[in-house]
Design a protein around this motif. Sequence first.
Motif, PDB file in Angstrom:
ATOM      1  N   ALA A  80     -39.269  -2.239 -13.272  1.00 48.66           N
ATOM      2  CA  ALA A  80     -38.758  -3.578 -13.595  1.00 48.66           C
ATOM      3  C   ALA A  80     -39.823  -4.661 -13.446  1.00 48.66           C
ATOM      4  O   ALA A  80     -39.926  -5.550 -14.290  1.00 48.66           O
ATOM      5  CB  ALA A  80     -37.556  -3.909 -12.717  1.00 48.66           C
ATOM      6  N   GLU A  81     -40.624  -4.598 -12.393  1.00 49.51           N
ATOM      7  CA  GLU A  81     -41.647  -5.621 -12.168  1.00 49.51           C
ATOM      8  C   GLU A  81     -42.687  -5.600 -13.287  1.00 49.51           C
ATOM      9  O   GLU A  81     -43.137  -6.644 -13.740  1.00 49.51           O
ATOM     10  CB  GLU A  81     -42.341  -5.416 -10.809  1.00 49.51           C
ATOM     11  N   VAL A  82     -43.062  -4.417 -13.719  1.00 48.74           N
ATOM     12  CA  VAL A  82     -44.058  -4.286 -14.786  1.00 48.74           C
ATOM     13  C   VAL A  82     -43.469  -4.780 -16.102  1.00 48.74           C
ATOM     14  O   VAL A  82     -44.127  -5.501 -16.856  1.00 48.74           O
ATOM     15  CB  VAL A  82     -44.561  -2.832 -14.921  1.00 48.74           C
ATOM     16  N   GLU A 126     -34.581   2.259 -26.002  1.00 44.02           N
ATOM     17  CA  GLU A 126     -34.229   3.670 -26.176  1.00 44.02           C
ATOM     18  C   GLU A 126     -34.862   4.532 -25.087  1.00 44.02           C
ATOM     19  O   GLU A 126     -34.221   5.446 -24.573  1.00 44.02           O
ATOM     20  CB  GLU A 126     -34.674   4.160 -27.551  1.00 44.02           C
ATOM     21  N   GLU A 127     -36.108   4.240 -24.732  1.00 45.19           N
ATOM     22  CA  GLU A 127     -36.787   4.976 -23.660  1.00 45.19           C
ATOM     23  C   GLU A 127     -36.034   4.794 -22.340  1.00 45.19           C
ATOM     24  O   GLU A 127     -35.791   5.758 -21.618  1.00 45.19           O
ATOM     25  CB  GLU A 127     -38.229   4.492 -23.507  1.00 45.19           C
ATOM     26  N   ALA A 128     -35.666   3.552 -22.031  1.00 43.86           N
ATOM     27  CA  ALA A 128     -34.956   3.271 -20.781  1.00 43.86           C
ATOM     28  C   ALA A 128     -33.605   3.979 -20.749  1.00 43.86           C
ATOM     29  O   ALA A 128     -33.230   4.563 -19.725  1.00 43.86           O
ATOM     30  CB  ALA A 128     -34.770   1.766 -20.621  1.00 43.86           C
ATOM     31  N   GLY A 131     -32.239   6.949 -18.195  1.00 40.52           N
ATOM     32  CA  GLY A 131     -31.209   6.464 -17.279  1.00 40.52           C
ATOM     33  C   GLY A 131     -31.537   5.194 -16.529  1.00 40.52           C
ATOM     34  O   GLY A 131     -30.969   4.937 -15.468  1.00 40.52           O
ATOM     35  N   HIS A 132     -32.412   4.365 -17.059  1.00 36.40           N
ATOM     36  CA  HIS A 132     -32.783   3.103 -16.407  1.00 36.40           C
ATOM     37  C   HIS A 132     -32.038   1.956 -17.086  1.00 36.40           C
ATOM     38  O   HIS A 132     -32.595   1.181 -17.852  1.00 36.40           O
ATOM     39  CB  HIS A 132     -34.297   2.884 -16.465  1.00 36.40           C
ATOM     40  N   HIS A 133     -30.749   1.859 -16.783  1.00 32.14           N
ATOM     41  CA  HIS A 133     -29.889   0.887 -17.456  1.00 32.14           C
ATOM     42  C   HIS A 133     -30.250  -0.560 -17.126  1.00 32.14           C
ATOM     43  O   HIS A 133     -30.008  -1.448 -17.943  1.00 32.14           O
ATOM     44  CB  HIS A 133     -28.428   1.179 -17.143  1.00 32.14           C
ATOM     45  N   ILE A 192     -32.672  -6.200 -18.879  1.00 35.09           N
ATOM     46  CA  ILE A 192     -33.856  -7.074 -18.877  1.00 35.09           C
ATOM     47  C   ILE A 192     -34.376  -7.267 -20.299  1.00 35.09           C
ATOM     48  O   ILE A 192     -34.649  -8.390 -20.728  1.00 35.09           O
ATOM     49  CB  ILE A 192     -34.973  -6.483 -17.980  1.00 35.09           C
ATOM     50  N   LEU A 193     -34.504  -6.190 -21.044  1.00 36.64           N
ATOM     51  CA  LEU A 193     -35.025  -6.260 -22.405  1.00 36.64           C
ATOM     52  C   LEU A 193     -34.080  -7.016 -23.338  1.00 36.64           C
ATOM     53  O   LEU A 193     -34.528  -7.816 -24.163  1.00 36.64           O
ATOM     54  CB  LEU A 193     -35.299  -4.851 -22.938  1.00 36.64           C
TER      55      LEU A 193
END
Length: 91
Positions: A23-25, A49-51, A55-57, A62-63
């Motif tokens: 998230a920070e990056v 799509e990558e997130a 599983g990085h919902h 953020i996006l």
Amino acid sequence: MDMEQRDYDSRMALHVAAAEGQAEVVRFLLEACKYNPSQSQLLIIFPMEEALHFGHHGMITILQDYQNKYNPQEAPKKDKETAENNLGGLL
């Protein structure tokens, strides 16, 4: 440094950071590096799509928030009125 430089899989830094849940990056790349998603919808869709795949919902939120900041989803009032007038003519 060119933030849109791609690796061997054609992924940019934003893609990799989103896929890894960093998230920070992601915020750094979006805010500090002045990444502009309005240049190409695909540049923001692929990291989402990558997130999602990994599983990085939280990354998706953020996006999406950042994309909405540059590309609001509101339809212009004039377009809405034109559509309503066209519908009225059909009835």
